[in-house]
Motif scaffolding. Structure first.
Motif, short mmCIF file in Angstrom:
data_model
loop_
_atom_site.label_atom_id
_atom_site.label_comp_id
_atom_site.label_asym_id
_atom_site.label_seq_id
_atom_site.Cartn_x
_atom_site.Cartn_y
_atom_site.Cartn_z
N PHE A 75 0.96 -7.02 -18.91
CA PHE A 75 1.71 -5.81 -19.18
C PHE A 75 1.04 -4.61 -18.52
CE2 PHE A 75 2.92 -8.59 -22.74
CZ PHE A 75 4.29 -8.61 -22.54
N ASP A 76 -0.27 -4.66 -18.39
CA ASP A 76 -0.98 -3.60 -17.67
C ASP A 76 -0.46 -3.46 -16.24
OD1 ASP A 76 -2.58 -3.05 -19.83
OD2 ASP A 76 -4.43 -3.84 -18.97
N THR A 77 -0.16 -4.55 -15.59
CA THR A 77 0.19 -4.52 -14.17
C THR A 77 1.70 -4.58 -13.92
OG1 THR A 77 -0.09 -6.93 -14.04
CG2 THR A 77 -2.01 -5.58 -13.51
N LEU A 78 2.48 -4.20 -14.91
CA LEU A 78 3.93 -4.32 -14.84
C LEU A 78 4.50 -3.63 -13.60
CD1 LEU A 78 6.49 -5.31 -16.32
CD2 LEU A 78 6.52 -3.11 -17.51
N PHE A 79 3.95 -2.47 -13.23
CA PHE A 79 4.50 -1.71 -12.11
C PHE A 79 3.67 -1.82 -10.84
CE2 PHE A 79 6.36 0.30 -15.85
CZ PHE A 79 7.70 0.27 -15.50
N LEU A 80 2.69 -2.68 -10.85
CA LEU A 80 1.86 -2.84 -9.66
C LEU A 80 2.59 -3.60 -8.56
CD1 LEU A 80 -0.81 -2.33 -8.27
CD2 LEU A 80 -1.76 -4.33 -9.44
N ARG A 81 3.37 -4.65 -8.94
CA ARG A 81 4.07 -5.46 -7.94
C ARG A 81 4.99 -4.63 -7.04
NH1 ARG A 81 6.44 -10.71 -7.51
NH2 ARG A 81 4.65 -11.55 -8.66
N PRO A 82 5.88 -3.77 -7.58
CA PRO A 82 6.73 -2.99 -6.68
C PRO A 82 5.94 -2.04 -5.77
CG PRO A 82 7.05 -2.31 -8.97
CD PRO A 82 6.26 -3.57 -8.99
N LEU A 83 4.81 -1.53 -6.24
CA LEU A 83 3.99 -0.68 -5.39
C LEU A 83 3.40 -1.48 -4.24
CD1 LEU A 83 2.16 1.48 -8.10
CD2 LEU A 83 4.13 2.12 -6.69
N ILE A 84 2.94 -2.69 -4.53
CA ILE A 84 2.45 -3.58 -3.48
C ILE A 84 3.55 -3.85 -2.47
CG2 ILE A 84 1.65 -5.93 -3.01
CD1 ILE A 84 0.25 -5.84 -5.77
N PHE A 85 4.73 -4.11 -2.98
CA PHE A 85 5.91 -4.41 -2.16
C PHE A 85 6.13 -3.31 -1.11
CE2 PHE A 85 10.43 -4.80 -1.38
CZ PHE A 85 10.70 -6.14 -1.53
N PHE A 86 6.15 -2.04 -1.56
CA PHE A 86 6.43 -0.93 -0.66
C PHE A 86 5.27 -0.63 0.28
CE2 PHE A 86 9.66 0.14 -3.91
CZ PHE A 86 10.76 0.17 -3.07
N LYS A 87 4.06 -0.73 -0.23
CA LYS A 87 2.92 -0.36 0.60
C LYS A 87 2.63 -1.41 1.67
CE LYS A 87 3.06 3.33 -1.33
NZ LYS A 87 3.59 4.49 -0.58
N LEU A 88 2.90 -2.68 1.38
CA LEU A 88 2.80 -3.68 2.44
C LEU A 88 3.82 -3.38 3.54
CD1 LEU A 88 2.27 -7.07 0.53
CD2 LEU A 88 0.70 -6.01 2.15
N LYS A 89 5.00 -2.94 3.13
CA LYS A 89 6.03 -2.61 4.12
C LYS A 89 5.57 -1.49 5.03
CE LYS A 89 10.41 -2.23 5.65
NZ LYS A 89 10.37 -0.91 6.30
N GLU A 90 4.84 -0.51 4.50
CA GLU A 90 4.32 0.57 5.33
C GLU A 90 3.34 0.05 6.37
OE1 GLU A 90 2.76 3.90 3.19
OE2 GLU A 90 4.61 4.22 2.06
N GLN A 91 2.70 -1.08 6.08
CA GLN A 91 1.78 -1.70 7.04
C GLN A 91 2.49 -2.68 7.97
OE1 GLN A 91 -1.47 -3.51 4.89
NE2 GLN A 91 -2.30 -1.55 4.23
N GLY A 92 3.82 -2.75 7.87
CA GLY A 92 4.58 -3.64 8.74
C GLY A 92 4.74 -5.04 8.21
N LYS A 93 4.42 -5.25 6.93
CA LYS A 93 4.51 -6.58 6.33
C LYS A 93 5.64 -6.58 5.29
CE LYS A 93 -0.50 -7.26 6.80
NZ LYS A 93 -0.97 -5.88 7.04
N ILE A 94 6.38 -7.69 5.23
CA ILE A 94 7.54 -7.78 4.36
C ILE A 94 7.36 -8.91 3.35
CG2 ILE A 94 10.04 -8.19 4.27
CD1 ILE A 94 10.16 -7.17 7.18
N MET A 95 7.52 -8.58 2.06
CA MET A 95 7.49 -9.61 1.03
C MET A 95 8.88 -10.23 0.89
SD MET A 95 5.03 -8.06 -1.99
CE MET A 95 5.18 -9.57 -2.97
N VAL A 96 8.93 -11.55 0.94
CA VAL A 96 10.19 -12.30 0.87
C VAL A 96 10.14 -13.20 -0.36
CG1 VAL A 96 11.62 -14.05 1.98
CG2 VAL A 96 10.58 -12.23 3.35
N HIS A 97 11.21 -13.17 -1.15
CA HIS A 97 11.26 -14.04 -2.33
C HIS A 97 11.61 -15.46 -1.90
CE1 HIS A 97 11.77 -15.48 -6.32
NE2 HIS A 97 13.07 -15.67 -6.19
N GLY A 98 10.65 -16.36 -2.09
CA GLY A 98 10.87 -17.75 -1.71
C GLY A 98 9.56 -18.51 -1.73
#
Length: 350
Positions: A116-139
């Motif tokens: 529960f502590d890290t509930l909002f960490l995943r979406p932040l990782i999602f966007f910040k990886l994108k800023e580095q040119g990396k894309i998270m794909v569900h699969g």
């Protein structure tokens, strides 16, 4: 007393700060444990859990709830017995400092407080990886001999069961069974919740677990954090995409090739649907409301990077993926069976 944990996810540095508290199960950071490091030099995300005083002066207020100003977001929110307060500097772009405090009722908060502590960490990782040119794909994904094979699909489409069974074949490596990372035309491993996957891999023939499995896993958590059988994939060239679609009846497996543009659309929609939730082993799925926060910010700043994220994601996927790559869609029956594995291996060329 403060606890500081550091992570490095493919050169995305994260520092998490929280107050030490009572946990029935110690060190239950199963989602990102494979990315733990001793230190970070210049964190891209600083994520603080605990009480804070928001800096929400001078904000636009959307729907009497969301406080928005340039590159900043704040709100108080709730869901299913959980209440939280969230503040994010760097919401649109750049380095992030997030302040997050929550309270919830019931003993479950002590069972898995870290999740529960890290509930909002995943979406932040999602966007910040994108800023580095990396894309998270569900699969899910596996690799062999420098080639990567990924399997996008919705929840319950047997992605995890398939990955488990492929890994038991000769010389395959694990990229992920929930999310993977694309870096141009290469795949990067994202072994989230790895200890839980390790349990199912060692103890089960498929991904479906019951209450006794959950108890056994929790009692032997340290054992399943140790990886002695699964090879984590190195970066590999993406060679094949197979979408997994589950149907409501038992039937023969059907396979068809997909057009490149159609496949890009399906990838984006799949990511968008999954983005609304955070999955937690043992507990299930939690709705994060983060998509609503994006909409509130986008209403005030319609030309911002985050407002145009999904359109830009589609463009980036088209630019990064080889349009000659083989892409298939497979319809699998209601019940998982060995024929699914056989068909997939046949497509791969085994």
């Amino acid at each position: 007393m403060k606890q500081v944990l550091n992570y490095n996810i493919h050169n995305l540095e994260i520092r998490l700060e929280r107050n030490k508290g009572f946990d029935i199960i110690k060190n239950y950071d199963v989602e990102l444990s494979m990315f733990r490091v001793n230190t970070t030099i210049n964190p891209d995300i600083i994520y603080k859990i605990g009480e804070f005083t928001p800096s929400n002066e001078g904000c636009y207020v959307v729907d009497n709830k969301y406080h928005v100003k340039e590159n900043y977001f704040y709100c108080k929110d709730s869901f299913n017995g959980m209440e939280w307060e969230l503040e994010i500097f760097g919401f649109n772009q750049g380095k992030v400092v997030a302040n997050y405090n929550y309270k919830m009722s019931g003993l479950i908060r002590y069972l898995s407080r870290f999740n529960f502590d890290t509930l909002f960490l995943r979406p932040l990782i999602f966007f910040k990886l994108k800023e580095q040119g990396k894309i998270m794909v569900h699969g899910g994904g596996v690799s062999k001999n420098g080639k990567a094979y990924i399997f996008p699909g919705r929840g319950g489409a047997y992605k995890t069961s398939l990955i488990m069974n492929i890994l038991k074949e000769d010389n395959y490596s694990y990229i992920g069974d929930d999310w993977i990372v694309l870096d141009n035309s290469k795949t990067l491993a994202f072994p989230a919740h790895f200890s839980f996957f390790n349990y199912t891999f060692k103890e089960k023939r498929d991904e479906f677990i019951n209450i006794f499995d959950k108890v056994k896993y929790l009692l032997c958590l340290a054992k399943y954090k140790e990886n002695d059988k699964i090879k984590i994939s190195n970066p590999c060239n993406l060679s094949l995409i197979i979408f997994m679609n589950k149907t409501s009846r038992n039937h023969e497996i059907s396979i068809k090739k997909l057009d490149f543009n159609n496949a890009i659309d399906k990838l984006v929609q799949n990511i968008k649907m999954e983005f609304m939730y955070t999955s937690i082993p043992i507990i299930g799925f939690l709705l994060t409301h983060f998509h609503e926060y994006i909409l509130a910010y986008s209403y005030i700043f319609p030309d911002s990077e985050i407002a145009n994220y999904w359109e830009n994601l589609k463009i980036d996927l088209k630019n990064n993926l080889d349009n000659n790559i083989d892409i298939y869609e497979i319809e699998v029956p209601k019940n998982y069976n060995s024929e699914i594995l056989e068909k997939i291996l046949e497509i791969i060329g085994e």
